[in-house]
Motif scaffolding. Structure first.
Motif, mmCIF file in Angstrom:
data_model
loop_
_atom_site.group_PDB
_atom_site.id
_atom_site.type_symbol
_atom_site.label_atom_id
_atom_site.label_comp_id
_atom_site.label_asym_id
_atom_site.label_seq_id
_atom_site.Cartn_x
_atom_site.Cartn_y
_atom_site.Cartn_z
ATOM 1 N N PRO A 28 0.710 -1.328 0.089
ATOM 2 C CA PRO A 28 -0.066 0.112 0.027
ATOM 3 C C PRO A 28 0.842 1.339 0.057
ATOM 4 O O PRO A 28 0.348 2.032 -0.666
ATOM 5 C CB PRO A 28 -0.767 -0.071 1.258
ATOM 6 N N PHE A 29 2.037 1.153 0.694
ATOM 7 C CA PHE A 29 2.792 2.356 0.417
ATOM 8 C C PHE A 29 3.384 2.618 -0.820
ATOM 9 O O PHE A 29 4.205 3.871 -1.215
ATOM 10 C CB PHE A 29 3.834 2.262 1.613
ATOM 11 N N ALA A 30 3.797 1.607 -1.700
ATOM 12 C CA ALA A 30 4.396 1.730 -2.953
ATOM 13 C C ALA A 30 3.032 2.526 -3.885
ATOM 14 O O ALA A 30 3.587 3.377 -4.520
ATOM 15 C CB ALA A 30 4.264 0.208 -3.792
ATOM 16 N N SER A 31 1.910 2.374 -3.210
ATOM 17 C CA SER A 31 0.646 3.138 -3.906
ATOM 18 C C SER A 31 1.009 4.531 -3.447
ATOM 19 O O SER A 31 0.776 5.843 -4.168
ATOM 20 C CB SER A 31 -0.578 2.447 -3.844
ATOM 21 N N LEU A 32 1.019 4.986 -2.207
ATOM 22 C CA LEU A 32 1.011 6.154 -1.569
ATOM 23 C C LEU A 32 2.120 6.974 -1.655
ATOM 24 O O LEU A 32 1.866 8.111 -1.930
ATOM 25 C CB LEU A 32 0.685 6.006 0.165
ATOM 26 N N ILE A 33 3.056 6.476 -1.968
ATOM 27 C CA ILE A 33 4.319 7.132 -2.119
ATOM 28 C C ILE A 33 4.322 7.776 -3.874
ATOM 29 O O ILE A 33 5.320 8.488 -4.168
ATOM 30 C CB ILE A 33 5.651 6.827 -1.996
ATOM 31 N N LYS A 34 3.111 7.322 -4.635
ATOM 32 C CA LYS A 34 3.077 7.782 -5.887
ATOM 33 C C LYS A 34 1.834 8.817 -5.997
ATOM 34 O O LYS A 34 1.325 9.038 -6.982
ATOM 35 C CB LYS A 34 3.049 6.533 -6.880
ATOM 36 N N ALA A 78 14.482 -6.197 -2.414
ATOM 37 C CA ALA A 78 14.740 -5.665 -3.960
ATOM 38 C C ALA A 78 13.458 -4.920 -4.450
ATOM 39 O O ALA A 78 13.582 -3.897 -5.300
ATOM 40 C CB ALA A 78 15.056 -7.057 -4.655
ATOM 41 N N TYR A 79 12.205 -5.254 -4.227
ATOM 42 C CA TYR A 79 11.068 -4.653 -4.952
ATOM 43 C C TYR A 79 11.116 -3.313 -4.475
ATOM 44 O O TYR A 79 10.930 -2.471 -5.331
ATOM 45 C CB TYR A 79 9.847 -5.414 -4.375
ATOM 46 N N GLY A 80 11.134 -2.985 -3.301
ATOM 47 C CA GLY A 80 11.074 -1.567 -2.642
ATOM 48 C C GLY A 80 12.320 -0.958 -2.929
ATOM 49 O O GLY A 80 12.321 0.341 -3.357
ATOM 50 N N GLU A 81 13.525 -1.292 -3.146
ATOM 51 C CA GLU A 81 14.709 -0.547 -3.811
ATOM 52 C C GLU A 81 14.442 -0.183 -5.224
ATOM 53 O O GLU A 81 14.762 0.954 -5.468
ATOM 54 C CB GLU A 81 15.806 -1.375 -3.330
ATOM 55 N N GLU A 82 13.949 -0.968 -5.813
ATOM 56 C CA GLU A 82 13.551 -0.741 -7.361
ATOM 57 C C GLU A 82 12.552 0.221 -7.521
ATOM 58 O O GLU A 82 12.694 1.198 -8.402
ATOM 59 C CB GLU A 82 13.456 -1.956 -7.942
ATOM 60 N N LEU A 83 11.705 0.138 -6.750
ATOM 61 C CA LEU A 83 10.567 1.087 -6.811
ATOM 62 C C LEU A 83 10.962 2.403 -6.487
ATOM 63 O O LEU A 83 10.721 3.504 -7.246
ATOM 64 C CB LEU A 83 9.232 0.614 -5.682
ATOM 65 N N VAL A 84 11.709 2.651 -5.324
ATOM 66 C CA VAL A 84 12.269 4.004 -4.839
ATOM 67 C C VAL A 84 13.243 4.513 -5.998
ATOM 68 O O VAL A 84 13.183 5.793 -6.445
ATOM 69 C CB VAL A 84 12.696 3.967 -3.451
ATOM 70 N N TYR A 98 13.838 6.795 2.501
ATOM 71 C CA TYR A 98 13.633 5.533 2.392
ATOM 72 C C TYR A 98 14.672 4.633 3.322
ATOM 73 O O TYR A 98 15.629 5.076 3.235
ATOM 74 C CB TYR A 98 13.679 5.070 0.944
ATOM 75 N N TYR A 99 14.106 3.956 4.319
ATOM 76 C CA TYR A 99 14.984 3.222 5.143
ATOM 77 C C TYR A 99 14.475 1.919 5.165
ATOM 78 O O TYR A 99 13.669 1.338 5.914
ATOM 79 C CB TYR A 99 14.495 3.899 6.652
ATOM 80 N N PRO A 100 15.348 1.030 4.330
ATOM 81 C CA PRO A 100 15.402 -0.367 4.456
ATOM 82 C C PRO A 100 16.097 -1.149 5.610
ATOM 83 O O PRO A 100 17.071 -0.401 6.006
ATOM 84 C CB PRO A 100 15.692 -0.925 3.206
#
Length: 257
Positions: A121-127, A151-157, A176-178
């Motif tokens: 859901p945050f992948a949606s919200l940060i867009k 990996a998914y989050g890093e590529e997204l950002v 962004y804090y992984p």
């Protein structure tokens, strides 16, 4: 099946042996707020087999994207992980969920706390440009066990930072804090511990948790959510909903099967 849209799978990406994402067509009648989820799944023996999935795509995108775990014996995910381009999925016509900015009291910093596929859901919200308008700073925290699961989050950002519209917004407002728990990495530890010890805030060079300015959204494992809820409530934070905005909101729909 009139309660569902039939959508065509456009692409599938297997990130690890336990995580995958996929994109599908989007019916023009399907509307949602960024951060919401819908019931999605497959038709099995003439019946719908469904689970709640947050949209990882934003509501202004023409396609739908979902980020999923793989469970070998999971009723749905054991089948869903085998989908290919051209296959058909079912998407419920109605979206819902609590991870909406309007469910929060106005604040200055937004903490997005996620584990595993709770990042979706945050992948949606940060867009969502409106989220950047509402907050001075947005901190996206993604906790996983292993580095490969980031990996998914890093590529997204990384892609968003290169985007003509969102690049400047991310540079100005998004942190962004992984973090991982089971392998060496630049950020180590459980989200609860990182907040309690203030290590998270030290690492990003921002002030510690403050009820006056901080608003929080959470999505992830049930154990993490309950632990964080207790911690925030002990500090006076109140949970928000569509009826009454609060300091934090929790998404309880989380695919584990």
């Amino acid at each position: 099946m009139s309660a569902f849209h039939r959508e065509k799978v456009l692409s599938v990406h297997h990130w690890t042996d336990t995580l995958f994402s996929f994109r599908a067509t989007r019916n023009s009648a399907f509307r949602f707020h960024n951060g919401q989820f819908a019931m999605i799944g497959l038709e099995v023996d003439g019946r719908p087999l469904l689970r709640a999935y947050s949209m990882a795509s934003a509501n202004h995108e023409d396609e739908l994207e979902f980020f999923s775990i793989k469970v070998a014996d999971g009723p749905l995910t054991s089948r869903l992980q085998k989908i290919r381009q051209g296959d058909t999925i079912l998407v419920g016509r109605k979206a819902t969920g609590t991870l909406i900015a309007d469910n929060l009291i106005p604040g200055r910093r937004l903490l997005l706390l996620s584990t595993g596929t709770g990042l979706a859901p945050f992948a949606s919200l940060i867009k969502d440009p409106e989220v950047y308008d509402k907050f001075d700073s947005i901190v996206l925290v993604h906790g996983c066990r292993q580095v490969s699961e980031l990996a998914y989050g890093e590529e997204l950002v990384a892609k968003l930072r290169e985007d003509e519209l969102f690049g400047p917004l991310l540079t100005e407002k998004l942190v962004y804090y992984p973090t991982v728990t089971r392998e060496p990495f630049r950020n180590r530890g459980r989200i609860t511990d990182l907040i309690t010890s203030e290590q998270l805030f030290d690492d990003i060079g921002q002030p510690a948790l403050d009820i006056e300015s901080d608003r929080i959204m959470m999505c992830g494992s049930p154990g993490m959510l309950e632990e964080l809820r207790q911690m925030f409530e002990a500090r006076g934070f109140a949970e928000g909903s569509g009826n009454e905005p609060g300091h934090f909101v929790i998404e309880k729909a989380f695919v584990e099967r």
